[in-house]
Write an enzyme that holds these catalytic residues in place. Structure first.
Site, mmCIF file in Angstrom:
data_model
loop_
_atom_site.group_PDB
_atom_site.id
_atom_site.type_symbol
_atom_site.label_atom_id
_atom_site.label_comp_id
_atom_site.label_asym_id
_atom_site.label_seq_id
_atom_site.Cartn_x
_atom_site.Cartn_y
_atom_site.Cartn_z
ATOM 1 N N LEU A 137 0.896 -1.195 0.167
ATOM 2 C CA LEU A 137 0.001 0.190 0.097
ATOM 3 C C LEU A 137 0.948 1.407 -0.057
ATOM 4 O O LEU A 137 1.976 1.217 0.584
ATOM 5 C CB LEU A 137 -0.798 -0.034 1.200
ATOM 6 C CG LEU A 137 -1.715 -1.280 1.398
ATOM 7 C CD1 LEU A 137 -2.833 -1.247 2.704
ATOM 8 C CD2 LEU A 137 -2.663 -1.427 0.256
ATOM 9 N N ARG A 188 0.307 -10.042 23.104
ATOM 10 C CA ARG A 188 0.966 -9.962 24.268
ATOM 11 C C ARG A 188 0.485 -8.422 24.618
ATOM 12 O O ARG A 188 -0.217 -7.836 24.000
ATOM 13 C CB ARG A 188 2.239 -9.894 24.287
ATOM 14 C CG ARG A 188 3.061 -9.116 23.193
ATOM 15 C CD ARG A 188 4.223 -8.978 23.066
ATOM 16 N NE ARG A 188 4.848 -8.348 21.879
ATOM 17 C CZ ARG A 188 4.759 -7.027 21.653
ATOM 18 N NH1 ARG A 188 4.079 -6.335 21.874
ATOM 19 N NH2 ARG A 188 5.233 -6.657 20.108
ATOM 20 N N VAL A 225 3.749 -2.155 24.060
ATOM 21 C CA VAL A 225 4.569 -0.803 24.565
ATOM 22 C C VAL A 225 3.624 0.379 24.826
ATOM 23 O O VAL A 225 3.542 0.993 25.703
ATOM 24 C CB VAL A 225 5.585 -0.501 23.733
ATOM 25 C CG1 VAL A 225 6.431 0.701 24.391
ATOM 26 C CG2 VAL A 225 6.424 -1.728 23.553
#
Length: 447
Positions: free
Chosen positions: A203, A291, A294
């Site tokens: 893209l 998970r 950050v």
């Protein structure tokens, strides 16, 4: 609820998880290398165990040592944070074999989403929109040319086991394809021990949009909105915000509902992030991170929900604390990743912090494990802190961010703070008019 959680990580995320445990009345154990003996999370934990010398492979990636630390201290669960062993299915399986709970998804779900090709197949099956491309690994040049011709140039070649931009090459024409394919496979094999690659449509000016999801493992799933992580350098996120300035309410609701249903149908347990490229009103699945991210604090800022509390609750069998209709989005939040790096060359800058002063006031949060006099070791990721700012709207948030950056002081080492002070004054950033290529173009111009 768990009695004692071992935190298998370091730095700001270890301290972040430790705080959540303390708020829940759970005893904490941290592990550390010899290089991190003076780290703040080591100082504040109830117990600490040294698990090896500085290299990660000998300490934070040493599964045997971490399991031994659990057994010595009596920890009944492990929170892996992000990075290191957080998406290691073998680690999850070994903990289960020792009757220790991994605060995260099952090993099977980690495996499925850790393989980019299988993850794409799974996403497609679950009704998540995907980027046009190959259905599996591509090994022959003739197959690569056929697929590229079908979906149209430019195309991007990606490592199946990849991440962080390694094993990723763009081909704008058929003439570029042969070299790009060989280079990507070589890089993938060297970086991940697996040279499998696949092809997708490239893209031109997409944004990077990701949706925060949670599952209870029993068929319930929710989403906590999206984050815009389009400001990147070499495929590494630098600045994240929620909600995305590029989406309207209908788009936000549509993609969130798709992701929440997919997580429920998958029977997924815990936190996850489904990442997309977004262009011309369409979403295209990239990958799923199994998970905590950050950038999770920006989601916490606009929802008022502690995602680490939620992780621990779900892993302990308590289920989700909220239903989708309970989740409300308030205001706007931005996170800046403060790295110990030269703000222009991004060369790591380890050393001793001689003065460390964080900003304060309404709507300001700093997640960091460093302090004045702390010596940043040269062995690990250069992230030393995250500045998270929340306002009633994006304009107020930007003004508050400008003020917070002016207050932030880190002496003794180079950091990326000057870069953010430049960005917050840029017209494109102020208008939310940027894509995943914007930052690298900006840096290349030397502005």
């Amino acid at each position: 609820m768990f009695q004692k959680i071992l935190i298998a990580n370091r730095g700001e995320i270890a301290l972040r998880v430790l705080r959540a445990c303390k708020e829940l009345g759970i005893q904490t154990v941290v592990v550390h290398s010899t290089a991190d003996a003076d780290a703040m999370h080591v100082r504040l934990a109830d117990e600490s165990v040294c698990i090896g010398p500085p290299p990660s492979r000998d300490s934070y990636l040493n599964i045997h040592q971490i399991v031994a630390a659990c057994e010595i201290t009596g920890a009944d669960a492990v929170h892996p944070g992000y990075g290191f062993l957080s998406e290691n299915a073998k680690f999850s399986d070994i903990l289960a074999a020792h009757n220790i709970t991994f605060i995260g998804p099952t090993g099977d779900h980690i495996r499925i989403m850790g393989d980019k090709i299988e993850a794409k197949r799974t996403a497609k099956r679950l009704g998540i929109p995907v980027v046009p491309g190959s259905d599996g690994a591509v090994t022959e040049e003739k197959d690569a040319k056929r697929i590229a011709a079908e979906i149209g140039y430019p195309v991007i070649i990606k490592a199946s086991a990849g991440g962080g931009g390694r094993g990723m090459k763009v081909a704008h024409t058929e003439a570029d394809l042969e070299v790009a394919l060989q280079t990507a496979r070589s890089e993938a094999g060297a970086a991940f021990g697996d040279d499998a690659v696949y092809i997708e449509k490239y893209l031109q000016k997409p944004r990077h949009i990701e949706v925060q999801v949670f599952g209870d493992g029993f068929g319930r799933g929710v989403h906590f909105g999206e984050r815009d992580c389009s400001l990147q350098r070499r495929h590494q996120k630098v600045w994240e915000e929620a909600n995305s300035p590029a989406l309207n309410a209908e788009e936000r609701s549509r993609i969130g509902d798709i992701c929440a249903k997919a997580i429920a149908d998958l029977g997924y347990s815990g936190a996850g992030t489904i990442e997309f490229l977004y262009e011309n009103g369409e979403f295209y699945f990239i990958e799923m991170n199994t998970r905590l991210q950050v950038e999770h604090p920006v989601t916490e800022a606009i929802t008022g929900i502690d995602l680490v509390h939620e992780q621990i609750r779900v892993a302990s069998g308590g289920g989700l604390s909220v239903k989708q209709e309970d989740i409300r989005f308030q205001g706007h939040a931005i996170e800046c990743r403060i790295n110990a790096e030269d703000p222009r060359t991004f060369t790591p800058s380890p050393g001793t912090i001689t003065h460390f002063h964080t900003p304060g006031g309404l709507g300001i949060r700093v997640d960091s494990g460093v302090y004045s006099g702390y010596k940043i070791p040269p062995y690990y990721d250069s992230l030393i802190g995250k500045l998270i700012v929340h306002g009633r709207n994006r304009v107020e948030c930007m003004m508050r961010l400008r003020r917070a950056l002016d207050e932030f002081v880190v002496d003794g080492i180079k950091t990326t703070l000057p870069l953010f002070r430049d960005l917050v004054g840029n017209a494109d950033i102020a208008n939310g008019d940027y894509d995943i290529h914007w930052l690298e173009k900006y840096l290349a111009k030397g502005e």
